[in-house]
Motif scaffolding. Structure first.
Motif, short mmCIF file in Angstrom:
data_model
loop_
_atom_site.label_atom_id
_atom_site.label_comp_id
_atom_site.label_asym_id
_atom_site.label_seq_id
_atom_site.Cartn_x
_atom_site.Cartn_y
_atom_site.Cartn_z
N ALA A 53 -22.54 33.87 -39.38
CA ALA A 53 -21.79 32.84 -39.10
C ALA A 53 -20.52 33.03 -38.30
O ALA A 53 -20.23 32.33 -37.16
CB ALA A 53 -21.36 31.80 -40.24
N LYS A 54 -19.88 34.17 -38.16
CA LYS A 54 -18.86 34.47 -37.44
C LYS A 54 -18.94 36.04 -37.01
O LYS A 54 -18.81 36.77 -37.71
CB LYS A 54 -17.57 33.99 -38.05
CG LYS A 54 -17.39 32.79 -38.31
CD LYS A 54 -16.23 32.18 -38.81
CE LYS A 54 -14.81 33.29 -38.91
NZ LYS A 54 -13.88 32.29 -39.64
N ALA A 55 -18.48 36.20 -35.81
CA ALA A 55 -18.27 37.79 -35.30
C ALA A 55 -17.11 38.59 -36.21
O ALA A 55 -17.31 39.57 -36.68
CB ALA A 55 -18.31 37.94 -33.91
N SER A 56 -16.06 37.69 -36.55
CA SER A 56 -15.12 38.17 -37.45
C SER A 56 -15.52 38.56 -38.83
O SER A 56 -15.01 39.70 -39.18
CB SER A 56 -13.86 37.21 -37.26
OG SER A 56 -14.12 35.98 -37.86
N SER A 57 -16.27 37.89 -39.15
CA SER A 57 -17.03 38.14 -40.68
C SER A 57 -17.63 39.64 -40.22
O SER A 57 -17.76 40.56 -41.46
CB SER A 57 -17.78 37.20 -41.13
OG SER A 57 -16.83 35.95 -41.38
#
Length: 116
Positions: free
Chosen positions: A47-51
């Motif tokens: 879902a997210k690059a930060s995850s």
């Protein structure tokens, strides 16, 4: 040196050796960080690059003190495809298939034998 029996994998990024492992403490850290069950991890990472970066950092934290930004630098150095493969390999090493394909970790009793 990484110990594959303990689920550790080794890799280099820009000439620096690293070890990654998703042991019990790493699993708890992931569950707490994202408030999820482990089976939902793929959804969260996609879902997210930060995850993705956070999971990578958690996999390194047993052996390396790296910030999220440093984890991102390591991902950049190896490439996102390779970083994804490293995470996959580390999870596979940490949770190898058990006897007779029993993924629960509970050994199956041999069939056809009496035990007493």
């Amino acid at each position: 040196m990484a110990n594959p029996i303990k689920g550790e994998i080794a890799f280099d990024a820009d000439g620096t050796p690293y070890k990654m492992v998703f042991d019990f403490n790493a699993i708890v850290a992931i569950e707490e960080e994202f408030d999820i069950k482990m089976e939902d991890l793929g959804e969260v990472m996609g879902a997210k690059a930060s995850s993705f970066r956070k999971v990578f950092q958690i996999g390194l934290q047993r052996f390396h003190e790296v910030s999220e930004e440093q984890a991102g630098d390591i991902i950049t150095a190896v490439g996102t495809a390779e970083a994804s493969q490293l995470i996959t390999r580390a999870f596979q090493a940490s949770f190898p298939a058990t006897e007779a394909g029993n993924a629960t970790g509970n050994p199956q009793k041999p069939k056809g034998r009496r035990t007493g």
